[in-house]
Enzyme design. Structure first.
Site, PDB file in Angstrom:
ATOM      1  N   CYS A 160      -8.139  -6.689   9.766  1.00 34.62           N
ATOM      2  CA  CYS A 160      -7.344  -6.313   9.813  1.00 34.62           C
ATOM      3  C   CYS A 160      -6.803  -5.861   8.464  1.00 34.62           C
ATOM      4  CB  CYS A 160      -6.220  -7.040  10.244  1.00 34.62           C
ATOM      5  SG  CYS A 160      -6.004  -8.387   8.931  1.00 34.62           S
ATOM      6  N   ALA A 163      -7.153  -9.034   5.625  1.00 33.93           N
ATOM      7  CA  ALA A 163      -7.744  -9.385   5.721  1.00 33.93           C
ATOM      8  C   ALA A 163      -8.807  -8.057   4.764  1.00 33.93           C
ATOM      9  CB  ALA A 163      -8.951  -9.222   6.836  1.00 33.93           C
ATOM     10  N   ARG A 184     -13.789 -17.866   2.838  1.00 29.93           N
ATOM     11  CA  ARG A 184     -15.242 -16.746   3.217  1.00 29.93           C
ATOM     12  C   ARG A 184     -15.670 -17.101   2.426  1.00 29.93           C
ATOM     13  NH1 ARG A 184     -14.479 -12.004  -0.077  1.00 29.93           N
ATOM     14  NH2 ARG A 184     -16.545 -10.107   0.369  1.00 29.93           N
ATOM     15  N   HIS A 208      -9.582  -2.820   2.664  1.00 31.46           N
ATOM     16  CA  HIS A 208     -10.728  -1.985   1.011  1.00 31.46           C
ATOM     17  C   HIS A 208      -9.989  -1.474   0.449  1.00 31.46           C
ATOM     18  CE1 HIS A 208     -13.775  -3.669   3.526  1.00 31.46           C
ATOM     19  NE2 HIS A 208     -13.657  -5.150   3.917  1.00 31.46           N
TER      20      HIS A 208
HETATM   21 FE1  ICE Z   1     -18.996  -5.859   2.576  1.00 30.18          FE
HETATM   22 MO1  ICE Z   1     -17.646 -10.246   6.953  1.00 30.18          MO
HETATM   23 FE2  ICE Z   1     -18.979  -8.211   2.593  1.00 30.18          FE
HETATM   24 FE3  ICE Z   1     -19.648  -6.727   4.709  1.00 30.18          FE
HETATM   25 FE4  ICE Z   1     -17.230  -6.727   3.894  1.00 30.18          FE
HETATM   26 FE5  ICE Z   1     -16.614  -8.672   5.458  1.00 30.18          FE
HETATM   27 FE6  ICE Z   1     -18.257 -10.345   3.865  1.00 30.18          FE
HETATM   28 FE7  ICE Z   1     -19.557  -8.210   6.050  1.00 30.18          FE
HETATM   29  C1  ICE Z   1     -18.260  -8.507   4.031  1.00 30.18           C
HETATM   30  S1  ICE Z   1     -17.500  -7.200   1.452  1.00 30.18           S
HETATM   31  S2  ICE Z   1     -16.419 -10.612   4.849  1.00 30.18           S
HETATM   32  S3  ICE Z   1     -20.864  -7.264   2.607  1.00 30.18           S
HETATM   33  S4  ICE Z   1     -15.629  -7.158   4.848  1.00 30.18           S
HETATM   34  S5  ICE Z   1     -19.775 -11.228   5.642  1.00 30.18           S
HETATM   35  S6  ICE Z   1     -19.018  -5.009   4.485  1.00 30.18           S
HETATM   36  S7  ICE Z   1     -17.622  -8.618   7.572  1.00 30.18           S
HETATM   37  S8  ICE Z   1     -21.279  -7.221   6.440  1.00 30.18           S
END
Ligand code: ICE
Length: 496
Positions: free
Chosen positions: A69, A72, A103, A202
């Site tokens: 969400c 998050a 995380r 974000h």
């Molecule tokens: Fe960007 Mo889990 Fe990071 Fe990506 Fe983002 Fe999330 Fe991490 Fe995953 C993330 S900031 S927390 S690289 S929200 S691993 S988009 S889903 S692929």
């Protein structure tokens, strides 16, 4: 093995859609596809595939989605890692508690004194706060935090769903208390119900940086010609540290890392840098565009997963700074070549030809592809939880013809796709891990690096390769079938 023309993958899509009611099938169909090689070569000369599926659309009620969400996306992703601020989970206790320290965004500092990354602060809303409003409580909490942790460099108020629903004025409280305590206090309107996934969180978090941090105070900072900000590296398992040394070795000065291991000061002074280097485009492109418009700072995407992308990225970054940095970059690449060669010599024969399916958030489903390929592995399917159209366009540079593409995949679809493809490895999250392993398929978590890491940079590549070998060539997979069910040994290589 690899489905070159994608015919098997197209059939798999048909099969899963058949099980849905008509309306659901019609909607889900738009999110599933097979990548097709396009005509035009991409930046690096390689043919770009088209994998355009619909994205960033509300999940269908009743299906199992893996998305998060807005809270998050703000508290967990963008703001949470800023280590010297206290991030208040404002609302009922659960959101903060169940996402507490999930995380692996590493930092240095003394927790509870000058850094607060692994602590949980919540306003713990009760019924009376919902009925009468929680602004008074928020004021009290801010005062209390000031008293208990006077070395905090600021606070953020991360709104959970009820705050927006009952209409609390967290902005007014933040303004008042910021003045009283002479501290930065940032209200973030990241109520979970906003948007269709963490992605809007974000964006809201980026906007809060723009509106509540930039240009708010005089910044005493001597800027240099080689100053860069690293944007969108959250230091998962130490990723940002493994990246930073490379940028410093080629002669740049990293003056801010957003937001892994970051301080508020790194965010405040960001507009003074020469270039924004953006790793996670999905979560931070907004603020880079803003800094370009307002302060004239150029931004550049890069990728530090696997040696091919690292080399290409370092060269691209160096070109921006001219011959001196370019010469240093070539020397750095040459210096790491023996390490890369040794890793590939050791692990490629053990991993070559293995097929992989990925399902992660908004960046990694494309960014890690080449790292697997550097080890001789083949990506047969990939998809994002919350990507937008611009992410799928960028995915075309990474995937080959026939790759199965799935957007905001449902639990049912993912299981059927894995069953149908039977890849040698699945890379996804904790919720996917155990069902996949129970299907007899090796698995690596691609959010948390499965409690390993770093995976960025040359140092990270060595760890990545070792982890894949441990997962895929673990002898346990040969013991998976009952002895009376004959199946050829899966792992001839491991046996050798
Ligand atoms: Fe960007 Mo889990 Fe990071 Fe990506 Fe983002 Fe999330 Fe991490 Fe995953 C993330 S900031 S927390 S690289 S929200 S691993 S988009 S889903 S692929």
């Amino acid at each position: 093995q690899y489905d070159n023309d994608g015919a098997l993958h197209a059939k798999l899509i048909e099969d899963v859609l058949e099980r849905y009611p008509d309306k659901t099938a019609k909607r889900r169909k738009k999110h599933l596809g097979v990548a097709r090689s396009g005509e035009a070569p991409g930046e690096d000369g390689a043919v770009v595939s088209e994998c355009e599926v619909k994205s960033n659309i509300k999940s269908i009620p009743g299906v199992m989605t893996i998305r998060g969400c807005a809270y998050a996306g703000s508290k967990g992703v963008v703001w949470g890692p800023v280590k010297d601020m206290v991030h208040i989970s404002h609302g009922p206790v659960g959101c903060g508690h169940y996402s507490w320290s999930q995380r692996r965004n590493y930092y240095v500092g003394t927790t509870g004194i000058d850094t607060f990354g692994t602590m949980q602060f919540t306003s713990d809303f009760q019924e009376k706060d919902i009925v009468f409003g929680g602004d008074k409580k928020l004021e009290r909490i801010i005062d209390e935090i000031e008293g208990l942790f006077p070395l905090n460099n600021g606070m953020t108020v991360q709104s959970e769903c009820p705050i927006g629903l009952i209409g609390d004025d967290t902005e007014a409280v933040s303004r008042k208390k910021a003045k009283e305590h002479d501290k930065t206090i940032v209200p973030v309107r990241c109520e979970g119900f906003r948007g269709v996934s963490q992605s809007l969180g974000h964006h809201i978090a980026n906007d809060a940086i723009r509106d509540w941090v930039f240009d708010k105070k005089e910044i005493a900072f001597e800027a240099g010609a080689y100053d860069v900000n690293v944007i969108g590296d959250y230091n998962i398992g130490g990723d940002a540290w493994a990246s930073r040394i490379l940028l410093e070795e080629i002669g740049l000065r990293v003056v801010g890392n957003w937001s892994g291991d970051a301080t508020l000061a790194e965010i405040e002074r960001a507009p003074k840098a020469r270039l924004n280097l953006i790793h996670c485009y999905r979560s931070m492109n907004y603020i880079c565009r803003h800094m370009e418009e307002k302060y004239g700072i150029a931004w550049m995407e890069y990728n530090f997963f696997g040696p091919s992308q690292i080399e290409a990225s370092l060269r691209k970054i160096a070109r921006h700074f001219g011959p001196e940095i370019e010469a240093r970059t070539e020397a750095v690449i040459a210096r790491y070549r023996p390490l890369v060669d040794a890793v590939i010599a050791k692990y490629r024969p053990r991993l070559e030809g293995n097929t992989v399916m990925l399902y992660v958030g908004g960046l990694r489903p494309r960014h890690v592809v080449t790292a697997y390929e550097d080890l001789g592995m083949v990506i047969v399917g990939t998809g994002y939880e919350f990507a937008h159209n611009d992410d799928y366009q960028r995915t075309g540079h990474y995937v080959r013809n026939g790759t199965l593409i799935y957007d905001d995949v449902t639990g049912y679809e993912l299981e059927k796709f894995i069953e149908g493809v039977r890849p040698n490895l699945v890379g996804s999250g904790i919720k996917e891990k155990y069902p996949v392993q129970k299907m007899g398929i090796p698995f690596r978590q691609m959010h948390s690096w499965d409690y390993s890491g770093p995976y960025h940079g040359y140092d990270g590549f060595a760890i990545f390769a070792r982890d894949l070998d441990l997962a895929i060539n673990n002898p346990v997979w040969d013991l998976f079938d009952a002895p009376w069910r004959e199946r050829p040994r899966r792992r001839a290589i491991a046996a050798e």
